[in-house]
Scaffold this motif. Structure first.
Motif, PDB file in Angstrom:
ATOM      1  N   VAL A 188       0.867  -1.100   0.276  1.00 32.62           N
ATOM      2  CA  VAL A 188      -0.104  -0.159   0.017  1.00 32.62           C
ATOM      3  C   VAL A 188       0.799   1.353   0.144  1.00 32.62           C
ATOM      4  N   GLU A 189       1.935   1.260   0.698  1.00 37.29           N
ATOM      5  CA  GLU A 189       2.681   2.239   1.000  1.00 37.29           C
ATOM      6  C   GLU A 189       3.428   2.746  -0.291  1.00 37.29           C
ATOM      7  N   VAL A 190       4.091   1.572  -1.044  1.00 35.98           N
ATOM      8  CA  VAL A 190       4.782   1.676  -2.141  1.00 35.98           C
ATOM      9  C   VAL A 190       3.879   2.215  -3.342  1.00 35.98           C
ATOM     10  N   ALA A 201       9.169   5.384 -15.976  1.00 42.37           N
ATOM     11  CA  ALA A 201       9.113   3.980 -15.959  1.00 42.37           C
ATOM     12  C   ALA A 201      10.340   3.426 -15.420  1.00 42.37           C
ATOM     13  N   LYS A 202      11.496   3.475 -15.715  1.00 42.70           N
ATOM     14  CA  LYS A 202      12.828   3.031 -15.274  1.00 42.70           C
ATOM     15  C   LYS A 202      12.887   2.983 -13.892  1.00 42.70           C
ATOM     16  N   VAL A 207      12.644   1.422  -8.004  1.00 46.67           N
ATOM     17  CA  VAL A 207      12.238   1.680  -6.636  1.00 46.67           C
ATOM     18  C   VAL A 207      11.672   0.397  -6.141  1.00 46.67           C
ATOM     19  N   ILE A 208      10.731  -0.255  -7.050  1.00 43.57           N
ATOM     20  CA  ILE A 208      10.316  -1.565  -6.732  1.00 43.57           C
ATOM     21  C   ILE A 208      11.422  -2.554  -6.262  1.00 43.57           C
ATOM     22  N   LYS A 209      12.201  -2.629  -7.044  1.00 42.78           N
ATOM     23  CA  LYS A 209      13.308  -3.465  -6.811  1.00 42.78           C
ATOM     24  C   LYS A 209      14.145  -3.405  -5.683  1.00 42.78           C
ATOM     25  N   GLU A 221      12.980   7.165   1.338  1.00 42.52           N
ATOM     26  CA  GLU A 221      14.412   7.415   1.169  1.00 42.52           C
ATOM     27  C   GLU A 221      15.043   6.812  -0.129  1.00 42.52           C
ATOM     28  N   ILE A 222      14.466   5.618  -0.351  1.00 43.86           N
ATOM     29  CA  ILE A 222      14.838   5.016  -1.582  1.00 43.86           C
ATOM     30  C   ILE A 222      14.253   5.802  -2.703  1.00 43.86           C
ATOM     31  N   ILE A 223      13.178   6.199  -2.656  1.00 39.52           N
ATOM     32  CA  ILE A 223      12.666   7.247  -4.038  1.00 39.52           C
ATOM     33  C   ILE A 223      13.776   8.252  -4.095  1.00 39.52           C
ATOM     34  N   GLU A 224      14.205   8.618  -3.186  1.00 39.71           N
ATOM     35  CA  GLU A 224      14.947  10.102  -3.499  1.00 39.71           C
ATOM     36  C   GLU A 224      16.356   9.510  -3.875  1.00 39.71           C
TER      37      GLU A 224
END
Length: 231
Positions: A188-190, A201-202, A207-209, A221-224
């Motif tokens: 949900v958060e992702v 898209a890339k 981020v998902i990986k 933090e991961i997104i940034e």
């Protein structure tokens, strides 16, 4: 024999309990209501008879806009339909208009497969009936399965142009999150964060990986880090 159009009091009509739509586009509803105020409802809705009135079969948005416009009566065609026929009509109508998200379509497909096995014995049979491929039906069902209920509102309708509205995420990305991230709350958060951040898209895939590999690390933090990385 042609259908007869009747003027029916709005207070005698109820919304469909089988309408798959998760949310209503308020802007479009307001525009339609204003148009109805000016010229009336030009296209009749289709209803089915109930014990104490009628239920919308086709034309839920026109019905709601007519309420908003303050009409007392609207033109309607009365037909007798079973629940599975109503569900199928809703699905076909909105597939043709590309008006539902994959989640909403998946819910209707699941309803038809679960409740009408004699008429729809398989995904292939259902796909043929509604005019799509069996792979498409399978993906819609998969979306319902892997996208938590709390995140389903973030999944955008499919369009020919591929445009995704602000604050939404395409259903293929949502499915990839569901497959990669085990914990439902994390899914949900992702999905919510990816819907808020319109990443290419890339970068979304990165981020998902990363979330799958580093589940304890804060998603922001991961997104940034991904957004700032040179790809």
């Amino acid at each position: 024999m042609a259908d007869t159009v009747k003027e029916i009091e709005l207070k005698k009509i109820s919304p469909s309990k089988l309408n798959p739509r998760l949310e209503v586009n308020i802007e479009r509803l307001n525009e339609l209501a204003e148009s109805i105020k000016e010229v009336g409802l030009l296209e009749p809705i289709i209803v089915r008879p109930l014990t104490n009135g009628f239920e919308v079969v086709v034309g839920e948005r026109r019905y709601r806009a007519s309420q908003q416009a303050g009409l007392e009566k609207i033109p309607a065609i009365v037909r007798a339909y079973s629940d599975d026929e109503v569900a199928q009509l809703n699905l076909i109508e909105n597939i043709q208009r590309e008006d539902l998200s994959a989640v909403e379509k998946g819910k209707v497909c699941k309803y038809l497969l679960d409740n009408c096995p004699g008429k729809y014995p398989s995904q292939t049979a259902l796909a043929k009936k509604i005019g799509v491929s069996s792979d498409t039906v399978s993906l819609w069902l998969r979306t319902v399965e892997v996208v938590p209920k709390e995140a389903q509102k973030y999944v955008a309708p499919s369009t020919i142009s591929g445009d995704v509205p602000e604050g939404k995420i395409d259903y293929l990305t949502a499915v990839k999150v569901g497959r990669a991230v085990e914990e439902p709350e994390k899914r949900v958060e992702v999905i919510k964060k990816l819907a808020e951040r319109r990443l290419p898209a890339k970068e979304r895939m990165q981020v998902i990986k990363r979330v799958a590999l580093e589940p304890e690390k804060p998603i922001e933090e991961i997104i940034e880090e991904v957004a700032q990385a040179p790809y």
